[in-house]
Design a protein around this motif. Structure first.
Motif, mmCIF file in Angstrom:
data_model
loop_
_atom_site.group_PDB
_atom_site.id
_atom_site.type_symbol
_atom_site.label_atom_id
_atom_site.label_comp_id
_atom_site.label_asym_id
_atom_site.label_seq_id
_atom_site.Cartn_x
_atom_site.Cartn_y
_atom_site.Cartn_z
ATOM 1 N N PRO A 465 0.819 -1.218 0.000
ATOM 2 C CA PRO A 465 0.000 0.000 0.000
ATOM 3 C C PRO A 465 0.850 1.263 0.000
ATOM 4 C CG PRO A 465 0.019 -0.994 2.189
ATOM 5 C CD PRO A 465 0.738 -1.943 1.278
ATOM 6 N N PHE A 466 0.375 2.274 -0.738
ATOM 7 C CA PHE A 466 0.977 3.597 -0.684
ATOM 8 C C PHE A 466 -0.146 4.607 -0.881
ATOM 9 C CE2 PHE A 466 0.880 2.647 -5.164
ATOM 10 C CZ PHE A 466 0.648 3.865 -5.794
ATOM 11 N N TYR A 467 0.175 5.903 -0.786
ATOM 12 C CA TYR A 467 -0.856 6.936 -0.806
ATOM 13 C C TYR A 467 -0.497 7.981 -1.852
ATOM 14 C CZ TYR A 467 -1.709 4.437 3.469
ATOM 15 O OH TYR A 467 -1.949 3.429 4.368
ATOM 16 N N GLY A 468 -1.448 8.210 -2.777
ATOM 17 C CA GLY A 468 -1.193 9.130 -3.866
ATOM 18 C C GLY A 468 -2.401 9.996 -4.162
ATOM 19 N N CYS A 469 -2.223 10.928 -5.086
ATOM 20 C CA CYS A 469 -3.273 11.882 -5.434
ATOM 21 C C CYS A 469 -4.259 11.276 -6.421
ATOM 22 C CB CYS A 469 -2.634 13.135 -6.033
ATOM 23 S SG CYS A 469 -3.846 14.385 -6.509
ATOM 24 N N SER A 470 -5.539 11.637 -6.255
ATOM 25 C CA SER A 470 -6.571 11.142 -7.163
ATOM 26 C C SER A 470 -6.419 11.727 -8.559
ATOM 27 C CB SER A 470 -7.957 11.486 -6.600
ATOM 28 O OG SER A 470 -8.104 12.901 -6.450
ATOM 29 N N ASN A 471 -5.645 12.795 -8.691
ATOM 30 C CA ASN A 471 -5.472 13.453 -9.993
ATOM 31 C C ASN A 471 -4.194 13.025 -10.712
ATOM 32 O OD1 ASN A 471 -7.828 14.891 -10.114
ATOM 33 N ND2 ASN A 471 -6.978 16.746 -9.198
ATOM 34 N N TRP A 472 -3.613 11.895 -10.304
ATOM 35 C CA TRP A 472 -2.333 11.505 -10.922
ATOM 36 C C TRP A 472 -2.505 11.232 -12.420
ATOM 37 C CZ3 TRP A 472 -1.401 6.855 -13.398
ATOM 38 C CH2 TRP A 472 -2.369 5.862 -13.236
ATOM 39 N N ALA A 473 -3.681 10.747 -12.840
ATOM 40 C CA ALA A 473 -3.899 10.469 -14.262
ATOM 41 C C ALA A 473 -4.348 11.728 -15.017
ATOM 42 C CB ALA A 473 -4.934 9.363 -14.435
ATOM 43 N N LYS A 474 -5.260 12.511 -14.396
ATOM 44 C CA LYS A 474 -5.802 13.695 -15.078
ATOM 45 C C LYS A 474 -4.774 14.804 -15.201
ATOM 46 C CE LYS A 474 -10.587 13.000 -13.515
ATOM 47 N NZ LYS A 474 -11.689 13.576 -12.710
ATOM 48 N N LYS A 475 -4.052 15.065 -14.109
ATOM 49 C CA LYS A 475 -3.127 16.204 -14.097
ATOM 50 C C LYS A 475 -1.667 15.802 -13.880
ATOM 51 C CE LYS A 475 -6.585 19.497 -12.393
ATOM 52 N NZ LYS A 475 -6.889 20.549 -11.387
ATOM 53 N N GLN A 476 -1.413 14.494 -13.937
ATOM 54 C CA GLN A 476 -0.057 13.978 -13.697
ATOM 55 C C GLN A 476 0.517 14.476 -12.365
ATOM 56 O OE1 GLN A 476 -0.718 15.177 -17.161
ATOM 57 N NE2 GLN A 476 -1.380 13.040 -17.236
ATOM 58 N N CYS A 477 -0.345 14.529 -11.337
ATOM 59 C CA CYS A 477 0.121 14.951 -10.009
ATOM 60 C C CYS A 477 1.048 13.884 -9.442
ATOM 61 C CB CYS A 477 -1.065 15.184 -9.070
ATOM 62 S SG CYS A 477 -0.559 15.722 -7.416
#
Length: 528
Positions: A465-477
């Motif tokens: 498990p890790f924690y990332g932004c929900s916008n990683w695909a839309k805004k490449q966060c």
């Protein structure tokens, strides 16, 4: 109340140092003391062996070859470490003759034990040289472990006074035990860590300090603590205990222990929870099918015997074509039999009493890449599915649908929690008509300026498990964290959230923006 000492027994006990590291022992102690996986340990050891930049010295190999099962040490290295012990700790810590350690029966003895190559580079000097190295902290920790174990292996024994006191209090006969260190010996440099809870409690009990008492002394009992011990089932394997078990059963070689553990995790046969391996439904299924069709080949005895035969091939006492012929003939027959008779799990359908809510057709238990699930027999016309769990008595039970307050952005229908290959997620209840999905928010907004996303739990390809932004695909966060963000502001810099890490020592909270930290982390535990 009053009581009388009826017996005092004192025994001097000595504890010998342990041999310098071989591969399996290095992996075990690195897991126990540093919380490194076997794979991570070997990667760091490879760097230390191949050489790291040490200022004016240039690239320098700091340790000997790290894939070895021999405890042998060269004469030059023995002379150097004995001189170091004499200079750093004095003559009392130096044995009259070098300590020697016997190898096990299957030892190849092609390489020395894992040890520092240069005693002129103690850990504190290496730490300064690697201060700017991207992996400097981890490399120094592992190097320190190897250095301390090697130095301790050539020091004198530790000496303890073990004391047992018997106490008479009328109808009750009581006993107190304790242990006092008289001379630290090799433990001044290195102490083996215990991960087994029962052993750790026994060690803690043995180290209790008792006052000086003699027979006939009158004492006052302030409290009596009854202790009763029951046989406990063996705990789940950790990386350290699994390496030890593989070694004891003769399975694998120093070069394969790390890959064995990586493989069973990568293929989804086990998952790691709190540092322990837990078999998955897939792992139990695959193991059952293999044991049923290839009982001899998947046994630990066969694997250990094959390892021994391969050693004989290397020695030239067994001809390799003959060995392969003896193996492949029976194996080929079993393989053909398995092709014809082994269950095709993916095509199996277990009938149930449940009926599809959408089309009224019977529901069946099927197998998918995420395990067993309940599916409509009307597939592909009806794609209704639901999660199920298998009880200990073999019966099946539906997992209740987890409703949420989330509304689908596409069609406006409620969203429900589903479980997939990379963990839980939100899915539209109108599936398959609407295939909208989204990650589950932790209640923490993404800290990247202008992003507008939220932080959600995700899983890597290996299931970690890790924690990332929900916008990683839309805004490449690119925001990512291994520790769980919690919506608690930092008391120092007022950051909107802090991250939480949980381990055996407790919970640690820390801020990603400043140096604030609360609790005990792994580094502090290792240094303690």
């Amino acid at each position: 109340g009053p009581a009388v000492v009826t017996g005092v027994e004192r025994k001097e006990r000595k504890r010998k140092p342990q041999a310098p590291f071989i591969t399996s022992r290095l992996q075990q102690d690195a897991a126990r003391k540093l919380r490194y996986s076997a794979k991570r340990t070997m990667a760091l050891a490879q760097r230390l062996y191949e050489g790291v930049e040490l200022g004016d010295e240039g690239p320098t190999g700091l340790i000997t070859y790290m894939r070895t099962d021999s405890t042998r040490v060269s004469d030059d290295a023995l002379a150097a470490v004995r001189q170091h012990i004499l200079d750093a700790y004095g003559n009392d810590y130096l044995p009259e003759a070098p300590n020697t350690y016997a190898n096990k029966g299957r030892t190849q003895d092609a390489h020395e034990a894992i040890r520092p190559t240069l005693m002129e580079w103690p850990p504190d000097r290496v730490a300064v040289a690697l201060a700017e190295h991207p992996e400097g902290t981890e490399l120094v920790k592992l190097y320190t472990l190897i250095w301390q174990r090697f130095v301790a292996s050539q020091m004198v024994q530790a000496v303890y006074d073990a004391t047992t006191v018997d106490i008479d209090r009328g109808a009750a006969q009581l006993r107190a035990t304790g242990q006092i260190m008289k001379f630290a010996g090799y433990t001044k440099v290195y102490e083996v860590a215990e991960t087994d809870d029962a052993k750790a409690e026994a060690a803690e009990s043995a180290d209790r300090l008792l006052p000086v008492l003699e027979v006939g002394d009158a004492i006052t009992l302030e409290s009596v603590r009854p202790e009763q011990h029951f046989t406990q089932p063996p705990p789940r394997f950790s990386e350290a205990s699994l390496v030890k078990e593989l070694e004891e059963r003769g399975i694998g070689r120093p070069s394969t222990y790390a890959s064995i553990m990586s493989t069973i995790v990568d293929r989804g046969y086990v998952e790691k929870k709190e540092g322990r391996f837990w078999p998955t439904e897939l792992g139990v299924l695959v193991n059952g099918l293999l044991v049923e069709s290839f009982p001899e080949i998947v046994s630990s005895a066969f694997t250990a015997e094959m390892e021994s035969k391969l050693d004989k091939v290397e020695e030239g006492t067994v001809e390799w074509r003959k060995l392969l012929g003896e193996f492949y003939g029976p194996f080929s027959d079993e393989l053909e039999k398995a092709r014809a008779e082994m269950r095709n799990v993916k095509r199996e359908e277990i009938p149930t009493e449940w009926v599809c809510e959408k089309c009224g057709k019977p529901m069946v238990i099927k197998w998918g890449r995420n395990g067993s699930f309940l599916a409509c027999q009307g597939y592909p016309e009806c794609r209704t599915t639901q999660e199920v769990v298998k009880n200990l008595d073999g019966t099946w039970e539906k997992v209740p649908v987890q409703t949420t307050d989330e509304i689908c952005e596409t069609c406006g229908a409620p969203m429900t929690i589903k479980r997939g290959r990379f963990g839980s997620f939100l899915a539209c209840t109108k599936y398959p008509e609407c295939k909208t999905t989204k990650a589950i928010s932790l209640g923490v907004k993404c800290p990247r300026p202008g992003c507008g996303g939220y932080i959600a739990e995700k899983r890597s390809r290996r299931g970690k498990p890790f924690y990332g932004c929900s916008n990683w695909a839309k805004k490449q966060c690119d925001f990512v964290a291994w520790d769980k963000p919690v919506p608690t502001p930092c008391p120092i810099c007022a950051a909107k959230f802090v991250v939480k890490k949980e381990n055996k020592s407790g919970t640690t909270l820390r801020c990603l923006e400043c140096d604030w930290k609360q609790g005990v982390d792994d580094s502090e535990e290792s240094a303690a």
